[in-house]
Design an enzyme around this catalytic site. Structure first.
Site, PDB file in Angstrom:
ATOM      1  N   LEU A 108       0.817  -1.218   0.000  1.00  0.00           N
ATOM      2  CA  LEU A 108       0.000   0.000   0.000  1.00  0.00           C
ATOM      3  C   LEU A 108       0.851   1.269   0.000  1.00  0.00           C
ATOM      4  CD1 LEU A 108      -2.810  -1.037   2.425  1.00  0.00           C
ATOM      5  CD2 LEU A 108      -3.037  -0.612  -0.004  1.00  0.00           C
ATOM      6  N   ASP A 109       1.702   1.376  -0.966  1.00  0.00           N
ATOM      7  CA  ASP A 109       2.505   2.587  -1.164  1.00  0.00           C
ATOM      8  C   ASP A 109       3.446   2.905  -0.022  1.00  0.00           C
ATOM      9  OD1 ASP A 109       2.141   3.601  -3.689  1.00  0.00           O
ATOM     10  OD2 ASP A 109       0.095   4.193  -3.205  1.00  0.00           O
ATOM     11  N   ALA A 110       3.822   1.886   0.725  1.00  0.00           N
ATOM     12  CA  ALA A 110       4.879   2.121   1.695  1.00  0.00           C
ATOM     13  C   ALA A 110       6.215   1.917   0.976  1.00  0.00           C
ATOM     14  CB  ALA A 110       4.750   1.163   2.860  1.00  0.00           C
TER      15      ALA A 110
ATOM     16  N   ARG B 292      -1.661   2.416 -11.968  1.00  0.00           N
ATOM     17  CA  ARG B 292      -1.412   3.859 -12.149  1.00  0.00           C
ATOM     18  C   ARG B 292      -0.830   4.166 -13.518  1.00  0.00           C
ATOM     19  NH1 ARG B 292       0.776   4.102  -6.284  1.00  0.00           N
ATOM     20  NH2 ARG B 292      -1.198   3.650  -5.295  1.00  0.00           N
TER      21      ARG B 292
END
Lengths: 364, 604
Positions: free
Chosen positions: B220-222, B404
């Site tokens: 999660l975008d860490a 994305r």
């Protein structure tokens, strides 16, 4: 209830040849599960109900569904309809009825359709355009042939029917579909205008508020679905099956059948609205319906509804119109017993719910 | 009238014309000849049959090359002259070779991106594809490979990046500023970064980035970041905060004074907290100041002038008005500035510096809108490595890419790798032809796979990974959202004056609000004693005495040790522990003319 569960398990174990230890084990598991579903002492059922219905409400769509082309009228759905019911709103956005028919009508589509068309409320203003000429004191009613045809009427009949009710000199023209009226000098201009308005509102046929009808086959009988509702008037008709005919306006049901029927209507309608998109335990719906109807009339969850019924002045003041309620309470010398949740939070005492409801005492 | 075109100048109707297209043609020709200023634009809307002429300032104009009959007016001959420097931009504009279009006039134009695709229908030619982009988006390499919104997000984050705030940052006294320690030139540049001379004041660093999951710590975008890299100075920044205060003058000739307060001063903090102050009452540069310690010692004159006794003037009791280090803002005294304020008073500014070393919770981003928050700082030896033994500085999650569609990010990683291997800075401007094939072949020549994937080994077990890992070099920037500046907690602290409830907000060291919905959740769970604790014990609990006779709040006189009811003078009172806001409610009711009579007793 527990005895019944045991009985069912006994029957099942005979059917599946369960031995005694297994049977007892099954009983234990099922009963344990059953007891878990009890509402415990001190549980805040109202709060849990409100949350259980409010939270899925946030997920429900704000969009009203209109199934284009489908043979039915919108009866309202989603959060708007749920809000209408909970607030006990008198005028609803999509009033509708389902009329069940008796005997031959229920089987014959053409007869049912004919019957349905007779229910449709038609007034002169729906099908005609009225031109006034005040200088010559003449009025011309121009019927729209298309509008008449749409409503399965015959123009001659309509013109005759309207002409009957007109005071003054009348000249009918069936070909053009017009009625010309000439008023004599006795009529003042104001009176003519009043006359015109009376003609406009003249009812040609049908039952008040019924704006649209549809004949739909449900199971193996034909039923009439309507846009607009007037349960009382419909119930007076002979060919109606009054045991099945229903409206979605709970106030009409209340007026026609009484409060228990209204309660059932609330339960049914709320379950339908919620059932379309989410699952809500029926007990929450039951509690809400009971709260709304236990006084003997329908009270909405609003400041004009059940908030007025609360005994605690602080609880009333905490909801809406704080100053008004405090002043009223002072005027009537009311006493706050500090029993409810809100009142206890205000005075800084533990609320009498859950862990605050019980006390431990030392023996001796 | 019906067939006449309306003509608007700056939105005002000024007249009509029979042949709007001819008018527009004539107008444009005159502008190209220099008879009309080149900032004025004309456009024709054939749907409404209207002509708009705009002359106002603030419109966005951009230059394009004029095309006539499918031929660019910037001929090869002219191009050579431009290269030799014989002809300037202004002359090209004056000659009508280059024209400025505004947004409305652009609607009437058909602009070719490339000279090769010119047809008779085209009216203009793009000077370069980059002309489509603004300055920020133009700084992103390979933007055309990105989903547009991602590029917009990346462009937005340029302003959040840490770098060198100014050429005079040593002498600046901004309330808050950051300084990145080792900014680097970007390996992949664009024409716009060249034009802006970004390389002379860089704000990015080139990270070795691998795209693999790392035990869920980069989900999660860490981001997973290497401790080795951090210790070598990756993303390290300084945080400056300036506190400014003056020796203010008061009516009556009194004034503040910078000094080390002595014990007689009212509100004396204790000797220890003044220990960092120098003789002049100001903290010495390069001393470390901790939370609560004074960095500017200052005393103010008393609020009320003391009475003069028979024996003469009592020495005035001054009030301590020192500036102390707020919670979480400790650091080194960087510089002390002494100047003069607007009223001639001495003004002191103390700048505190603290190092912001990347840690869990800090935010980083690439130029393609791929932002993330550090989820784990991994010891260098636990980082996965490739055959050359190169370990990534940063690991991002593969899931950050597909949805994305930031292929520019992937391409920049690949080209960054190519640039590092070759030792040169590579142009990554937008709208290059066949960038994938071109750079893929180049990287193949060096000895990598065409897609840049490499064999990798687990840093913890040393085992070879089954699949291949994509690792490259890409410029990242550190964003100014730094956890240590956002961290807030409270166990006890200041309360509001009126309600005695805890304050709200980080600046006031406040608590977190237990809101309406949270209260409802507690009730729903039956956790009423927890609710009581939060609403009363942890908030504004107070012990009140109520008169048994009249039911009003009684007074506790601590000096005389008496508790009595002021209303009926009785001393029969009952103690109740409740919250202070209830007392307020009773008083509000009294002010409304309502007599709230409190009866006390066990209600079961």
């Amino acid at each position: 209830m527990e005895a019944k569960i045991k009985e069912i398990i006994n029957n099942l174990s005979k059917q599946f040849n369960l031995r005694k230890p297994d049977r007892e084990k099954l009983k234990k598991i099922v009963l344990e599960d059953y007891r878990k579903r009890f509402v415990h002492y001190g549980e805040a059922v109202g709060q849990v109900s409100a949350q259980s219905m409010g939270e899925p409400g946030t997920q429900m769509t704000l969009r009203t569904k209109h199934r284009a082309g489908a043979k039915e009228f919108s009866i309202g759905s989603g959060i708007q309809r749920a809000k209408e019911i909970v607030d006990a709103r008198k005028t609803i956005k999509y009033p509708s009825m389902v009329i069940h028919l008796k005997g031959e009508l229920a089987r014959d589509e053409r007869k049912a359709r004919k019957f349905a068309n007779n229910l449709l409320e038609i007034r002169v203003r729906d099908i005609a355009n009225i031109k006034e000429n005040f200088e010559e004191k003449k009025v011309e009613i121009v019927f729209s042939k298309d509008a008449i045809k749409e409503r399965w009427l015959r123009i001659e009949e309509v013109i005759d029917k309207v002409a009957e009710k007109i005071k003054g000199r009348v000249r009918k023209n069936f070909d053009k579909g017009t009625i010309r009226i000439h008023y004599n000098d006795k009529f003042s201009l104001l009176k003519i205008r009043k006359e015109v308005n009376r003609i406009k509102n003249t009812k040609l046929q049908g039952i008040k508020n019924i704006e649209g009808v549809l004949v739909v086959k449900e199971g193996n009988e034909y039923v009439i679905k309507t846009r607009g509702t007037n349960l009382k008037a419909i119930l007076k008709l002979e060919d109606i099956d009054e045991t099945k005919t229903i409206s979605n306006d709970m106030f009409e049901i209340y007026a026609a059948f009484g409060i228990e029927a209204a309660r059932n209507a609330i339960i049914k309608e709320l379950s339908r609205v919620y059932g379309e998109e989410v699952t809500v335990d029926i007990r929450h719906v039951l509690l809400l319906a009971d709260t709304m109807t236990f006084t003997g009339e329908i009270k909405g969850i609003a400041r004009t509804g059940i908030n007025k019924l609360k005994h605690s002045p602080l609880a009333r003041a905490a909801f809406e119109e704080t100053i008004k309620h405090l002043m009223e309470a002072a005027f009537l010398n009311e006493e706050e017993r500090i029993r409810g949740v809100v009142a206890n939070i205000i005075v800084g005492q533990p609320i009498k719910i859950g862990t605050g409801r019980i006390k431990l005492m030392m023996k001796g | 009238m019906k067939n006449l075109a309306k003509i608007y100048v700056n939105g005002k109707l000024i007249g009509f014309h029979e042949k709007p297209l001819e008018l527009r043609e004539k107008f444009i020709n005159m502008r190209r000849q220099g008879k009309i200023a080149n900032g004025i634009s004309i456009s024709y809307d054939d749907f409404t049959n209207e002509i708009y002429v705009n002359t106002e300032g603030g419109r966005l104009l951009r230059p394009v090359i004029v095309v006539k009959r499918g031929r660019s007016l910037l001929t090869n001959e002219l191009k050579e002259k431009v290269l030799k420097g014989e002809i300037s931009w202004e002359e090209l504009v004056k000659k009508g070779v280059i024209e400025y279009l505004d947004t409305e006039e652009e609607e009437n134009a058909l602009i070719a991106l490339d000279e090769k695709e010119l047809t008779n229908k085209h009216t203009h030619l793009e000077i370069d594809g980059l002309g489509l982009l603004g300055l920020m988006a133009g700084m992103i390499p390979f933007v055309e490979h990105n989903q547009p919104y991602r590029s917009a997000q990346g462009a937005k984050m340029f302003k959040q990046g840490l770098g060198i705030p100014g050429t005079n940052h040593c002498l600046r006294t901004d309330t808050e500023s950051y300084l990145l320690w080792y900014p680097q030139k970007t390996i992949v540049k664009t024409k716009i970064t060249d034009a802006l001379k970004i390389d002379e004041r860089p704000f990015m660093q080139n990270f070795v980035v691998a795209i693999i999951p790392y035990y869920g710590y980069n989900a999660l975008d860490a981001l997973v970041i290497s401790r080795g890299a951090v210790q070598r100075g990756l993303g390290r920044a300084s945080y400056f905060r300036t506190y400014s205060v003056g020796e203010y003058h008061y009516p009556g000739g009194q004034r503040d004074k910078f000094e080390i307060p002595d014990e007689s001063v009212e509100g004396y903090l204790g000797e220890e907290l003044y220990s960092k102050l120098g003789e002049d009452g100001l903290a010495e540069p390069e001393t470390k100041v901790e939370e609560g310690e004074a960095m500017i010692g200052r005393t103010s004159p008393p609020k009320f002038i003391e009475e003069i006794t028979e024996f003469g003037v009592i020495k005035e009791k001054r009030i301590d008005n020192s500036v102390t280090v707020p919670k979480g803002k400790s650091g080194f005294v960087d510089k002390v500035f002494i100047t003069e304020g607007p009223n001639g008073e001495r003004l002191v500014k103390v700048r505190i510096r603290s190092d912001k070393i990347p840690e869990i919770g800090d935010k980083f981003s690439s130029r393609h809108g791929q932002k993330g928050v550090v989820g784990l700082v991994v010891p260098d030896e636990d980082m996965p490595f490739n055959e050359q033994g190169i370990r990534p500085d940063l690991i991002i999650n593969p899931h950050a890419i597909p949805s994305r569609m930031t292929l520019g990010h992937v391409l920049e990683m690949l080209v960054g790798l190519l640039g590092t291997e070759k030792g040169e800075i590579i142009d990554g401007s937008a709208f290059q032809e066949n960038s994938y094939e071109k750079f893929g072949e180049m990287i193949e020549k060096i000895g990598y796979r065409k897609d840049g994937k490499q064999v990798f080994y687990d840093g913890i077990t040393g085992e070879k990974f089954e699949g291949l890992v994509f690792q490259g070099i890409i410029s990242y920037r550190r964003l100014y959202h730094i956890v240590s500046n956002k961290l807030q907690y409270r166990a006890k602290g200041p309360v509001q004056l009126l309600t005695r409830q805890p304050t709200e907000g980080k600046a006031k060291e406040g608590g977190l609000r237990l809101g309406e919905m949270e209260v409802e959740a507690f009730i729903g769970h039956g956790a009423s004693l927890l609710l009581y604790e939060k609403m009363v014990e942890d908030s504004d609990k107070v012990r009140l005495y109520f008169c048994e006779k009249c039911g009003l709040v009684a007074i506790k006189d601590r000096i005389r040790g008496k508790i009595y009811c002021e209303a009926c003078k009785s001393n029969k009172v009952v103690p109740i522990s409740t919250n202070y806001s209830f007392k307020l409610l009773l008083q509000v009711l009294l002010s409304m003319g309502i007599y709230p009579k409190v009866k006390v007793g066990e209600v079961v």
